[in-house]
Design a protein around this motif. Structure first.
Motif, PDB file in Angstrom:
ATOM      1  N   ARG A  88       0.871  -1.587  -0.010  1.00 20.26           N
ATOM      2  CA  ARG A  88       0.350  -0.214   0.371  1.00 20.26           C
ATOM      3  C   ARG A  88       1.077   1.361   0.371  1.00 20.26           C
ATOM      4  NH1 ARG A  88      -2.560  -4.102  -0.100  1.00 20.26           N
ATOM      5  NH2 ARG A  88      -4.517  -4.496   0.363  1.00 20.26           N
ATOM      6  N   ARG A  89       2.668   0.956   0.670  1.00 20.19           N
ATOM      7  CA  ARG A  89       3.071   2.601   0.394  1.00 20.19           C
ATOM      8  C   ARG A  89       3.517   2.195  -1.033  1.00 20.19           C
ATOM      9  NH1 ARG A  89       5.647  -0.350   5.033  1.00 20.19           N
ATOM     10  NH2 ARG A  89       7.057  -0.167   4.247  1.00 20.19           N
ATOM     11  N   LEU A 147      -1.870   4.965   5.396  1.00 19.25           N
ATOM     12  CA  LEU A 147      -0.689   4.272   5.861  1.00 19.25           C
ATOM     13  C   LEU A 147       0.070   3.790   7.125  1.00 19.25           C
ATOM     14  CD1 LEU A 147       1.102   5.456   2.557  1.00 19.25           C
ATOM     15  CD2 LEU A 147      -0.451   3.848   2.878  1.00 19.25           C
ATOM     16  N   ASP A 156      -9.489   0.423   1.608  1.00 20.13           N
ATOM     17  CA  ASP A 156      -7.912   0.431   0.565  1.00 20.13           C
ATOM     18  C   ASP A 156      -8.970   1.125  -0.758  1.00 20.13           C
ATOM     19  OD1 ASP A 156      -5.585  -0.260   2.119  1.00 20.13           O
ATOM     20  OD2 ASP A 156      -6.308  -2.074   0.732  1.00 20.13           O
ATOM     21  N   TRP A 191      -1.701   1.247   8.697  1.00 18.62           N
ATOM     22  CA  TRP A 191      -1.410  -0.699   7.982  1.00 18.62           C
ATOM     23  C   TRP A 191      -0.820  -0.253   8.290  1.00 18.62           C
ATOM     24  CZ3 TRP A 191      -3.710  -4.765   6.049  1.00 18.62           C
ATOM     25  CH2 TRP A 191      -4.398  -4.006   5.145  1.00 18.62           C
TER      26      TRP A 191
END
Length: 393
Positions: A225-226, A245, A283, A248
């Motif tokens: 995701r980063r 982020l 997301d 997460w």
């Protein structure tokens, strides 16, 4: 094994190694160095497609090695021309000039912290120096339980190379195939996929095994995701994306902490499996929302406890234990220096701090208190320490 001065093979400044896993990063280095391809193309597509390994086995978001290599190569505009196996204990380099992409067992590789600790597939680039010695390039960047892994270049003798490959290795031939795959897309996770995935981890009878695997899963999910956010960003990420982020990252920390607690025979914190589905569903909304629009699920993914602080003596003890782990003067923490500002602070050090406080004060933290919001600063640590101290018989 020596570290040579080979400026022309230093990692590119824009390799983004901290966003890539141990198989992606060296394919990305190869594509960047030889063809000018940005590694960020690997973050163009974000989806949630865990592999089902059958009844009784935990699903994983980590692809099988060959499939992962092939998919990564395609995304970078590369094509796999061949794959062959080096025999065990060989010190011979593959024929031909130029760097070769190799995968071997990290347990035996002397330049990574996994050596002697953990068996896993790990990639590197193998080349020759002018004298014919083996030159290893490895762009992997990660903090591990066994120490930091950082990009570098190493020269090995024939004997050292043979010792690093006692089980052999897989060598992949690659060539330029065309335009990298770079269409940006965030595919929403389906309710069925999320429910099946989370249920498998929640109901698995071996809690230590489930949390060990979930620690790796949440780390991979957070990193991808980063990477996706970096590919999307033209300048800086919108605040809502940064919050997502961060959530997460906190989930990955909390999962590792839960695993360590269960390893030590302590009650299992339930937080990770409560937060995971909300973040998976958030997301696509977060990444495709108009700039600056917050996501309600992400925004409430963990609210810090704001109960009162503790006595001076308890606060001093907590600061001393945290300072011992982070190797800074306790007075700096008592004066207000944030733990997150100290180099080296992360999930591994956070767990060490928790365990040292419990041992020194003969307490046991409530599993519900062990959330990152309580563990990233001295005030939070003191609050939960005071509560555990009051509740310990």
């Amino acid at each position: 094994m020596t570290a040579p001065a080979i400026p022309q093979t230093a990692p590119p400044a824009d390799l983004h190694a901290e966003l890539l896993d141990c198989l992606q990063v060296n394919l990305a280095w190869l594509a960047r160095a030889e063809y000018g391809v940005s590694p960020l193309v690997l973050g163009a597509r974000l989806d949630f497609t865990p592999r089902d390994h059958g009844p009784g086995r935990l699903p994983t978001v980590e692809a099988a090695t060959d499939a992962h290599v092939e998919r990564t190569a395609q995304a970078l505009g590369l094509s796999l021309t061949h794959r062959h196996t080096l025999p065990p204990g060989t010190g011979a380099l593959p024929p031909g000039p130029g760097a070769t992409y190799v995968i071997a067992d990290a347990y035996h590789l002397p330049w990574v912290p996994y050596r002697g600790h953990s068996h896993m597939d790990h990639s590197f680039l193998l080349d020759r120096d002018p004298s014919g010695r083996a030159v290893v390039r490895d762009g992997y960047h990660n903090d591990t339980p066994y120490g930091p892994a950082r990009p570098g270049t190493w020269t090995l003798t024939e004997e050292e190379l043979a010792a690093a490959l006692p089980d052999g290795a897989h060598v992949y031939g690659l060539t330029r195939a065309g335009v990298p795959q770079d269409a940006i897309e965030a595919v929403p996770a389906t309710a069925a996929a999320v429910e099946s995935y989370v249920r498998a981890y929640r109901e698995h009878p071996d809690r230590e095994q489930a949390l060990a695997q979930l620690t790796l899963e949440t780390w991979l999910l957070a990193r991808t995701r980063r990477l996706h956010a970096a590919r999307r960003a033209t300048d800086a990420n919108p605040p809502a994306v940064e919050e997502h982020l961060t959530a997460w990252g906190k989930l990955a920390e909390q999962t590792f902490l839960a695993h360590r607690r269960v390893q030590r025979g302590r009650p299992e914190p339930t937080g990770p499996l409560e937060r995971l589905p909300a973040l998976l569903h958030a997301d696509a909304r977060v990444f495709t929302a108009p700039t600056g629009q917050a996501d309600p699920v992400t925004a409430r993914a963990g609210t810090a406890d704001t109960t009162s602080s503790d006595t001076h003596a308890l606060r001093t003890a907590v600061a001393e234990e945290a300072a011992a782990v982070l190797r800074v003067p306790a007075d700096e923490l008592l004066a207000g220096r944030a733990l997150t500002e100290i180099p080296g602070f992360g999930s591994f050090r956070m767990v060490d701090i928790v365990e040292r406080i419990e041992e020194r004060l003969d307490i046991e933290f409530d599993a519900a208190d062990l959330v990152p919001e309580n563990l990233h600063d001295l005030d939070g640590l003191c609050r939960i320490t005071a509560r555990a101290h009051r509740e310990t018989p």
